[in-house]
Design a protein around this motif. Structure first.
Motif, PDB file in Angstrom:
ATOM      1  N   ALA A  87       0.836  -1.206   0.000  1.00 53.70           N
ATOM      2  CA  ALA A  87       0.000   0.000   0.000  1.00 53.70           C
ATOM      3  C   ALA A  87       0.868   1.253   0.000  1.00 53.70           C
ATOM      4  O   ALA A  87       0.599   2.216  -0.724  1.00 53.70           O
ATOM      5  CB  ALA A  87      -0.923  -0.007   1.216  1.00 53.70           C
ATOM      6  N   ASN A  88       1.935   1.247   0.786  1.00 51.04           N
ATOM      7  CA  ASN A  88       2.785   2.432   0.849  1.00 51.04           C
ATOM      8  C   ASN A  88       3.609   2.631  -0.425  1.00 51.04           C
ATOM      9  O   ASN A  88       3.900   3.766  -0.802  1.00 51.04           O
ATOM     10  CB  ASN A  88       3.681   2.368   2.085  1.00 51.04           C
ATOM     11  CG  ASN A  88       2.952   2.862   3.322  1.00 51.04           C
ATOM     12  OD1 ASN A  88       2.335   3.927   3.289  1.00 51.04           O
ATOM     13  ND2 ASN A  88       2.983   2.079   4.384  1.00 51.04           N
ATOM     14  N   THR A  89       3.960   1.524  -1.082  1.00 48.67           N
ATOM     15  CA  THR A  89       4.658   1.659  -2.361  1.00 48.67           C
ATOM     16  C   THR A  89       3.732   2.277  -3.402  1.00 48.67           C
ATOM     17  O   THR A  89       4.146   3.155  -4.179  1.00 48.67           O
ATOM     18  CB  THR A  89       5.184   0.286  -2.828  1.00 48.67           C
ATOM     19  OG1 THR A  89       5.949  -0.298  -1.769  1.00 48.67           O
ATOM     20  CG2 THR A  89       6.062   0.428  -4.052  1.00 48.67           C
ATOM     21  N   ALA A  90       2.483   1.846  -3.394  1.00 52.74           N
ATOM     22  CA  ALA A  90       1.506   2.435  -4.316  1.00 52.74           C
ATOM     23  C   ALA A  90       1.340   3.923  -4.012  1.00 52.74           C
ATOM     24  O   ALA A  90       1.275   4.763  -4.923  1.00 52.74           O
ATOM     25  CB  ALA A  90       0.172   1.702  -4.195  1.00 52.74           C
ATOM     26  N   LEU A  91       1.315   4.252  -2.728  1.00 56.49           N
ATOM     27  CA  LEU A  91       1.180   5.650  -2.316  1.00 56.49           C
ATOM     28  C   LEU A  91       2.384   6.475  -2.788  1.00 56.49           C
ATOM     29  O   LEU A  91       2.243   7.597  -3.287  1.00 56.49           O
ATOM     30  CB  LEU A  91       1.062   5.705  -0.788  1.00 56.49           C
ATOM     31  CG  LEU A  91       0.827   7.082  -0.172  1.00 56.49           C
ATOM     32  CD1 LEU A  91      -0.524   7.625  -0.609  1.00 56.49           C
ATOM     33  CD2 LEU A  91       0.892   7.002   1.347  1.00 56.49           C
ATOM     34  N   LEU A  92       3.562   5.873  -2.660  1.00 58.73           N
ATOM     35  CA  LEU A  92       4.780   6.570  -3.084  1.00 58.73           C
ATOM     36  C   LEU A  92       4.737   6.862  -4.593  1.00 58.73           C
ATOM     37  O   LEU A  92       5.084   7.962  -5.032  1.00 58.73           O
ATOM     38  CB  LEU A  92       6.010   5.716  -2.739  1.00 58.73           C
ATOM     39  CG  LEU A  92       7.370   6.331  -3.052  1.00 58.73           C
ATOM     40  CD1 LEU A  92       7.652   7.537  -2.155  1.00 58.73           C
ATOM     41  CD2 LEU A  92       8.493   5.305  -2.879  1.00 58.73           C
ATOM     42  N   ARG A  93       4.296   5.885  -5.362  1.00 61.78           N
ATOM     43  CA  ARG A  93       4.182   6.095  -6.808  1.00 61.78           C
ATOM     44  C   ARG A  93       3.177   7.200  -7.132  1.00 61.78           C
ATOM     45  O   ARG A  93       3.422   8.042  -8.001  1.00 61.78           O
ATOM     46  CB  ARG A  93       3.742   4.796  -7.498  1.00 61.78           C
ATOM     47  CG  ARG A  93       4.846   3.770  -7.590  1.00 61.78           C
ATOM     48  CD  ARG A  93       4.415   2.610  -8.490  1.00 61.78           C
ATOM     49  NE  ARG A  93       5.438   1.591  -8.520  1.00 61.78           N
ATOM     50  CZ  ARG A  93       6.513   1.629  -9.313  1.00 61.78           C
ATOM     51  NH1 ARG A  93       6.676   2.632 -10.156  1.00 61.78           N
ATOM     52  NH2 ARG A  93       7.420   0.679  -9.267  1.00 61.78           N
ATOM     53  N   ASP A  94       2.093   7.188  -6.413  1.00 59.17           N
ATOM     54  CA  ASP A  94       1.061   8.193  -6.629  1.00 59.17           C
ATOM     55  C   ASP A  94       1.596   9.591  -6.301  1.00 59.17           C
ATOM     56  O   ASP A  94       1.394  10.559  -7.039  1.00 59.17           O
ATOM     57  CB  ASP A  94      -0.143   7.842  -5.734  1.00 59.17           C
ATOM     58  CG  ASP A  94      -1.345   8.688  -6.080  1.00 59.17           C
ATOM     59  OD1 ASP A  94      -1.681   8.752  -7.279  1.00 59.17           O
ATOM     60  OD2 ASP A  94      -1.916   9.296  -5.156  1.00 59.17           O
ATOM     61  N   LEU A  95       2.318   9.655  -5.208  1.00 57.52           N
ATOM     62  CA  LEU A  95       2.918  10.913  -4.776  1.00 57.52           C
ATOM     63  C   LEU A  95       3.905  11.422  -5.829  1.00 57.52           C
ATOM     64  O   LEU A  95       3.941  12.609  -6.159  1.00 57.52           O
ATOM     65  CB  LEU A  95       3.627  10.653  -3.443  1.00 57.52           C
ATOM     66  CG  LEU A  95       4.140  11.833  -2.667  1.00 57.52           C
ATOM     67  CD1 LEU A  95       2.976  12.683  -2.193  1.00 57.52           C
ATOM     68  CD2 LEU A  95       4.924  11.340  -1.457  1.00 57.52           C
ATOM     69  N   CYS A  96       4.718  10.514  -6.356  1.00 54.89           N
ATOM     70  CA  CYS A  96       5.681  10.885  -7.398  1.00 54.89           C
ATOM     71  C   CYS A  96       4.955  11.436  -8.616  1.00 54.89           C
ATOM     72  O   CYS A  96       5.393  12.408  -9.236  1.00 54.89           O
ATOM     73  CB  CYS A  96       6.534   9.682  -7.797  1.00 54.89           C
ATOM     74  SG  CYS A  96       7.842   9.333  -6.597  1.00 54.89           S
TER      75      CYS A  96
END
Ligand SMILES: Cc1cc2nc3c(=O)[nH]c(=O)nc-3n(C[C@H](O)[C@H](O)[C@H](O)COP(=O)(O)O)c2cc1C
Ligand code: SF4
Ligand code: FES
Lengths: 502, 156
Positions: free
Chosen positions: A461-470
């Motif tokens: 979930a946090n990796t997906a969030l990081l990608r979204d943030l990027c």
């Protein structure tokens, strides 16, 4: 007395060049030069002989008596002897145009500068006139070496055509990218080429004043460049009648104060105006409304210092080198964990693998290369399977990277790419100018999210969030600080996913 | 070794006046003040504001935006240790840990005896010969903790 040449470049000084120069001073005439860019051989001592300059290095001050006893001053054999400097493969393989004089001449000697092809470009520019000069720069295909790769001739023409009773040439010497030192080396080793390039820019755009904005972390470059300005002014190269042209142009150096974002051209202009270094929205372009609202050319040190040789040798010669839309040469800087670190100027098109493994000799630690970051803190991490990428603006962009100012930082297999990705976010948070939310807030969120990932908390979930943030930062940031920080982060995640698993 | 003057309003006014006429004078003024006093003293802020026709808040905003400007004078020596990527590739993180432990200071801190101030810096253009630092402006390369200790001792 025999002449010997020892660099006064900061990298050479850091490795003990002053002590070597002092030890040789009673025995020879010591000329202090810039560095040849073979930093793993510094302090490098070159001896003038009938066969050319013979190099010895790296020379420790304790080696000096032995070297003298071995007949170094006549080019005698010794374990440290490297033969004729120019035949050393690292140098012989280069195409030195911008750095042709660096390491060869006394940086503050106008006689040396003239004897090595200096001021011919400016002379030709004065004879040809403004329009023809700009046309030559356009035809050469020269693109800005600060990072964005914008065609220099177009920038100059826009400024020349802009209305304004006062115009400026601003040289960006903020060189904040880790892994880069070409601007520093040039200002320490061949400052007149930058002065000549700025004078050509001034005469052809109608600007009468130039500023060089140098980062405060470069005390040696600042001192050498100020000394060069004084020499040039005393000789009439700057001032009310530049080189007998009847036109006015003078240059002043200003010193930054440790803000990375001030390398961004509009933040730099704000800083020169005495304000906080906050990025301006574009338009207006600096070419229309730049410093103090006046039409302004902002160019990198290397861009400007390359113009004189283009004018001197003609645009065709420059344009004939390179690949695709990347014309001419690029001073590539090999840094980090690399065996043969230094500056390698070559036509565009050399592959990344050749640069790292062949020219750079792999890692200094002797361990396998695992990643290289190209283009500074905003540049992508490349794994060895992408080492066939040619050094070219478009080829790097096609692989979600950038060449930036030409720095390559090599890492061995002990690197942790999750840590590097976190550092990218941390750097962005520390250096953000604060003008826009995706960068100001996003970088801090990115840091926190990275910490959760490395702690093993809801990794998917946090990796997906990081990608979204990027994604948000890439498309929602006003400038390339927030906009490009996703490059190192996402490249680390895409190419080294194993480092992001708990 | 840099020796700094203690703050003196007349001296500050002279420094400010020497640069106030320049285009975009604030950075040259702040650099000159820091050169003399080792920092930008808070008592100097209103003087700068007056000379440049700015508000105190604006000058304060400028001083705090730039990492380089200090609010208090440093120790006898300033060690600027590089923390950027090319030096990281050669173990700068571990080196920084070791230096902080040996000196007993954190970033921006000054040792108890007032001898050394440790400042982080992001690249010195010595990335081909890292880990790198500047000690009172003198460049140091290929560093390890022992070399730093030796350099500090010979600077003392
Ligand atoms: C965050 C940031 C930092 C930058 N730092 C530099 C720098 O240190 N030196 C530089 O020449 N350009 C830097 N640039 C690029 C400049 O904005 C600008 O494109 C360049 O100075 C134009 O000169 P050129 O056309 O000769 O490359 C930076 C850009 C950004 C977004
Ligand atoms: S992206 Fe970051 S540095 Fe650039 S303008 Fe926005 S806040 Fe400032
Ligand atoms: S990264 Fe440390 S000197 Fe450049």
């Amino acid at each position: 007395m025999t002449r010997v040449f020892i660099a006064r470049d900061a990298a050479a000084l850091a490795l003990g060049a002053d002590a070597v120069a002092a030890a040789l001073a009673p025995h020879a005439t010591v000329v202090r030069t810039g560095s040849r860019g073979m930093h793993w051989l510094e302090p490098l001592v070159e001896v003038e002989t009938p066969a050319g300059r013979i190099a010895y290095g790296p020379v420790d001050v304790a080696d000096v008596p032995g070297l003298l006893a071995a007949g170094m001053l006549t080019g005698g054999a010794h374990a440290l002897c490297l033969g004729v400097t120019e035949a050393i493969p690292f140098l012989a393989r280069q195409t030195r145009l911008t750095f042709a004089r660096c390491g060869v001449v006394d940086p503050l000697s106008l006689d040396d500068y003239r004897a090595h092809g200096g001021f011919i470009g400016l002379q030709k520019a004065i004879e040809a006139g403004a329009a023809a000069t700009i046309d030559t720069v356009l035809k050469s295909g020269l693109r800005g070496r600060g990072g964005a790769g914008f065609p220099t001739g177009i920038k100059w023409k826009t400024t020349a055509d802009a209305e304004g009773d006062r115009k400026y040439i601003v040289c960006n010497a903020d060189e904040g990218d880790s892994g880069t030192f070409a601007d520093r080396m040039l200002m320490e080793g061949d400052p007149f080429s930058l002065i000549e390039g700025m004078a050509i820019a001034g005469l052809s755009t109608g600007a009468t004043k130039g500023y060089v904005y140098t980062r405060s972390e470069y005390p040696h470059a600042i001192a050498t460049f100020d000394a060069a300005l004084a020499v040039a002014r005393a000789a009439g190269m700057l001032g009310p009648d530049v080189f007998g042209s009847g036109q006015t142009f003078d240059i002043e150096q200003r010193v930054g104060a440790g803000a990375y974002v001030c390398g961004e051209e509009t933040a730099l202009l704000e800083s020169l105006e005495g304000k906080r270094g906050q990025v301006r929205a574009k338009p207006p372009l600096p070419a229309h409304k730049g410093l103090f609202g006046c039409p302004t050319v902002v160019n990198n040190v290397i861009t400007l210092a390359t113009v004189p040789c283009i004018l001197r040798d003609g645009p065709e010669a420059y344009q004939a080198i390179g690949m695709g839309r990347s014309r001419g040469t690029m001073p590539i800087q090999l840094a980090g964990n690399v065996r043969f670190g230094g500056l390698f100027e070559a036509g565009f098109g050399v592959s990344l693998g050749d640069l790292v493994n062949d020219i750079g000799g792999g890692t200094l630690s002797g361990r396998p290369v695992r990643a290289v970051q190209v283009g500074g803190p905003l540049g992508a991490y490349f794994p060895p399977f992408l080492f066939d990428t040619p050094f070219d603006y478009e080829a790097f962009a096609a692989r979600d990277g950038l060449i930036g100012h030409g720095g390559i930082v090599v890492f061995d297999d002990t690197v942790d790419l999750a840590k590097q990705a976190r550092f990218a976010m941390e750097f962005c948070a520390a250096e953000s100018c604060g003008k826009c939310t995706p960068c100001r807030i996003g970088s801090t969120r990115g840091m926190e999210t990275m910490d959760k990932i490395t702690a093993g908390t809801a990794v998917a979930a946090n990796t997906a969030l990081l990608r979204d943030l990027c994604h948000t930062m890439k498309f929602g940031s006003l400038c390339a600080l927030g906009g490009f920080i996703p490059y190192p982060v996402l490249s680390a995640l895409d190419h080294f996913p194993e480092d992001f698993r708990p | 070794m840099p020796v700094f003057e203690s703050f003196n309003a007349d001296r500050a006014a002279d420094i400010i006046a020497a640069h106030a006429g320049r285009e975009g004078a604030s950075l040259p003024i702040l650099h000159a003040l820091q050169h003399a006093f080792g920092c930008v003293p808070s008592d100097a802020v209103p003087l700068v504001a007056k000379a440049l026709n700015l508000s105190r808040a604006e000058v304060h905003g400028i001083v705090t935006f730039y990492h380089e400007f200090r609010r208090t004078p440093p120790g006898k020596h300033v060690l600027q240790l590089c923390r950027a990527e090319a030096c990281q590739a050669l173990g700068a993180d571990r080196l920084a840990e070791a230096v902080r432990t040996r000196l007993g200071v954190d970033w921006h801190g000054t040792t108890e005896d007032g001898d050394v101030t440790l400042e982080p810096v992001f690249c010195l253009g010595l990335c081909s010969v890292g880990p790198a630092a500047l000690l009172d402006g003198t460049p140091l390369a290929r560093l390890n903790a022992d070399k730093i200790v030796t350099a500090l001792e010979s600077a003392a």
